[in-house]
Design an enzyme around this catalytic site. Structure first.
Site, PDB file in Angstrom:
ATOM      1  N   MET A  36       0.577  -1.143   0.111  1.00 57.81           N
ATOM      2  CA  MET A  36       0.323   0.088   0.180  1.00 57.81           C
ATOM      3  C   MET A  36       1.179   1.838  -0.188  1.00 57.81           C
ATOM      4  O   MET A  36       0.672   2.578   0.441  1.00 57.81           O
ATOM      5  CB  MET A  36      -0.869   0.274   1.020  1.00 57.81           C
ATOM      6  CG  MET A  36      -1.924  -1.183   1.375  1.00 57.81           C
ATOM      7  SD  MET A  36      -3.336  -0.835   2.348  1.00 57.81           S
ATOM      8  CE  MET A  36      -2.710  -1.239   3.704  1.00 57.81           C
ATOM      9  N   HIS A  40       8.968   1.034   2.974  1.00 60.19           N
ATOM     10  CA  HIS A  40       9.755   1.327   4.058  1.00 60.19           C
ATOM     11  C   HIS A  40      11.377  -0.612   4.015  1.00 60.19           C
ATOM     12  O   HIS A  40      10.885  -0.687   3.089  1.00 60.19           O
ATOM     13  CB  HIS A  40       9.670   1.599   5.478  1.00 60.19           C
ATOM     14  CG  HIS A  40       8.473  -0.063   5.717  1.00 60.19           C
ATOM     15  ND1 HIS A  40       8.783  -1.159   5.831  1.00 60.19           N
ATOM     16  CD2 HIS A  40       7.537   0.723   6.417  1.00 60.19           C
ATOM     17  CE1 HIS A  40       7.853  -1.869   5.960  1.00 60.19           C
ATOM     18  NE2 HIS A  40       6.653  -0.854   6.074  1.00 60.19           N
ATOM     19  N   HIS A  43       8.873  -3.420   3.115  1.00 60.00           N
ATOM     20  CA  HIS A  43       8.773  -3.494   2.124  1.00 60.00           C
ATOM     21  C   HIS A  43      10.143  -4.152   0.775  1.00 60.00           C
ATOM     22  O   HIS A  43       9.975  -4.734  -0.323  1.00 60.00           O
ATOM     23  CB  HIS A  43       8.245  -1.950   1.386  1.00 60.00           C
ATOM     24  CG  HIS A  43       6.508  -1.969   1.732  1.00 60.00           C
ATOM     25  ND1 HIS A  43       7.213  -0.520   2.630  1.00 60.00           N
ATOM     26  CD2 HIS A  43       5.269  -2.756   1.966  1.00 60.00           C
ATOM     27  CE1 HIS A  43       5.797  -0.991   3.279  1.00 60.00           C
ATOM     28  NE2 HIS A  43       5.054  -1.711   3.232  1.00 60.00           N
TER      29      HIS A  43
HETATM   30  P1  AMP Z   1       1.503  -3.384   3.271  1.00 59.32           P
HETATM   31  O1  AMP Z   1       2.052  -1.989   2.603  1.00 59.32           O
HETATM   32  O2  AMP Z   1       1.699  -2.416   4.856  1.00 59.32           O
HETATM   33  O3  AMP Z   1       0.311  -3.302   2.993  1.00 59.32           O
HETATM   34  O4  AMP Z   1       2.575  -4.030   3.819  1.00 59.32           O
HETATM   35  C1  AMP Z   1       2.731  -5.141   2.146  1.00 59.32           C
HETATM   36  C2  AMP Z   1       3.866  -5.904   2.334  1.00 59.32           C
HETATM   37  O5  AMP Z   1       4.869  -5.790   2.672  1.00 59.32           O
HETATM   38  C3  AMP Z   1       2.752  -6.644   3.323  1.00 59.32           C
HETATM   39  O6  AMP Z   1       3.672  -8.012   2.723  1.00 59.32           O
HETATM   40  C4  AMP Z   1       3.585  -7.142   4.385  1.00 59.32           C
HETATM   41  O7  AMP Z   1       3.400  -8.134   5.890  1.00 59.32           O
HETATM   42  C5  AMP Z   1       5.134  -6.559   4.323  1.00 59.32           C
HETATM   43  N1  AMP Z   1       5.421  -5.831   5.792  1.00 59.32           N
HETATM   44  C6  AMP Z   1       4.928  -4.788   6.175  1.00 59.32           C
HETATM   45  N2  AMP Z   1       5.626  -4.418   7.849  1.00 59.32           N
HETATM   46  C7  AMP Z   1       7.290  -5.142   7.565  1.00 59.32           C
HETATM   47  C8  AMP Z   1       8.141  -5.189   7.986  1.00 59.32           C
HETATM   48  N3  AMP Z   1       8.553  -4.554   8.554  1.00 59.32           N
HETATM   49  N4  AMP Z   1       9.151  -6.346   7.788  1.00 59.32           N
HETATM   50  C9  AMP Z   1       8.840  -7.514   6.785  1.00 59.32           C
HETATM   51  N5  AMP Z   1       7.513  -7.139   6.207  1.00 59.32           N
HETATM   52  C10 AMP Z   1       6.461  -5.766   6.722  1.00 59.32           C
END
Ligand code: AMP
Length: 287
Positions: A36, A40, A43
């Site tokens: 989304m 960081h 990702h």
């Molecule tokens: P999001 O943008 O928050 O929807 O996350 C996108 C992907 O990145 C999802 O598969 C999350 O689980 C993964 N993700 C988010 N934060 C972390 C993190 N700190 N370490 C590893 N993967 C992450």
């Protein structure tokens, strides 16, 4: 010095599918990292894993309205697209898929599919964020059908979401290889998260308590009753100003909540708590 390849930015499913059909016909494998945005190093670790295993990595950035049970959370979700694009380009990502809401939901939000997630939808995030995982499944099913990746990379940070997506892959009959990648943390232990951008300086310092509560639980885990451990963790969070949705120990494979540990069963602690308006989640496999 070699100039890094230019990342291709696509906004429609048609253009994406054309590009990927050409890649597949050359024998390229496709790795997919859905996000989304507000990217960081968590990702980026997924992008790196995908690049290590595939000729083409597709990263999507799409803030999915269907998965926000709280409209305010959706409205305030951080957007840092220029920085995201620079990071992805630097990482050598081949394709950025950046669809608009109408591209993903051409028929709007009425009459959406219903996915049978069973128990997973009744517990922890499923219980505290009604409709959230249906929304995750909506967007993931659509993106997966557009990308048809050989490999899918998601983060353990969203432990239950990984279980939901694994189930979704079965429900929609896709044989994509699913990779759950370890949680990337800040130097003090706080799990990286786009929502951390919404913490002010004081809240950012306090936020690490979630990690400390998980670590305390891991270090104190002994066979026997578990209520004392989870109560202590909740108290630690509350004493630091968190409003706790849950702090539970669960079977690491099924997420069945546990009150007793036999010393052998694989277990994980999972937490969700508000710091002011910002809801943070984290988890740790304990054994
Ligand atoms: P999001 O943008 O928050 O929807 O996350 C996108 C992907 O990145 C999802 O598969 C999350 O689980 C993964 N993700 C988010 N934060 C972390 C993190 N700190 N370490 C590893 N993967 C992450």
């Amino acid at each position: 010095m070699l100039k890094p390849l230019q990342m291709i930015v696509l906004t429609t499913a048609n253009a994406l599918q054309q590009h990927l059909a050409a890649a597949r016909s050359k024998g390229d494998t496709i790795g997919f990292v859905p996000t989304m945005g507000a990217l960081h190093q968590g990702h980026i670790s997924l992008i790196a894993a995908s690049k290590a295993g595939n000729a083409q990595t597709v990263c999507s950035i799409f803030v999915n309205p269907a998965q926000f049970n709280d409209p305010n959370d959706y409205k305030k979700y951080p957007i840092t697209i220029d920085k995201d694009m620079a990071l992805l380009q630097q990482q050598g990502t081949e394709v950025l898929f950046l669809p608009g809401v109408e591209e993903v939901y051409p028929n709007g939000f009425a009459g959406l599919e219903q996915y049978d997630l069973g128990f997973l939808e009744t517990v922890l995030e499923g219980k505290f964020r009604p409709g959230h995982f249906q929304g995750v499944c909506q967007v993931m099913a659509r993106l997966l059908k557009m990308v048809r990746p050989h490999d899918l990379y998601m983060g353990q940070k969203d432990y239950q979401q990984c279980m939901v997506v694994k189930k979704l892959l079965e429900l929609i009959g896709m044989d994509t290889n699913f990779h759950v990648c370890p949680t990337v943390r800040e130097a003090d232990g706080l799990a990286m998260s786009s929502r951390n951008l919404r913490l002010d300086e004081r809240a950012r310092t306090t936020a690490v308590t979630i990690y400390q509560a998980l670590e305390m639980t891991r270090a104190s885990l002994r066979p026997g009753q578990l209520e004392g451990l989870t109560a202590k963790a909740r108290q630690l969070l509350q004493a630091n100003g968190f409003e706790v949705d849950y702090f539970e120990i669960a079977d690491a494979n099924t997420l069945e909540l546990l009150h007793y540990w036999d010393g052998k069963q694989p277990v994980a602690a999972l937490a969700a708590a508000f710091l002011g308006e910002v809801r943070l989640i984290d988890n740790m496999v304990l054994n």
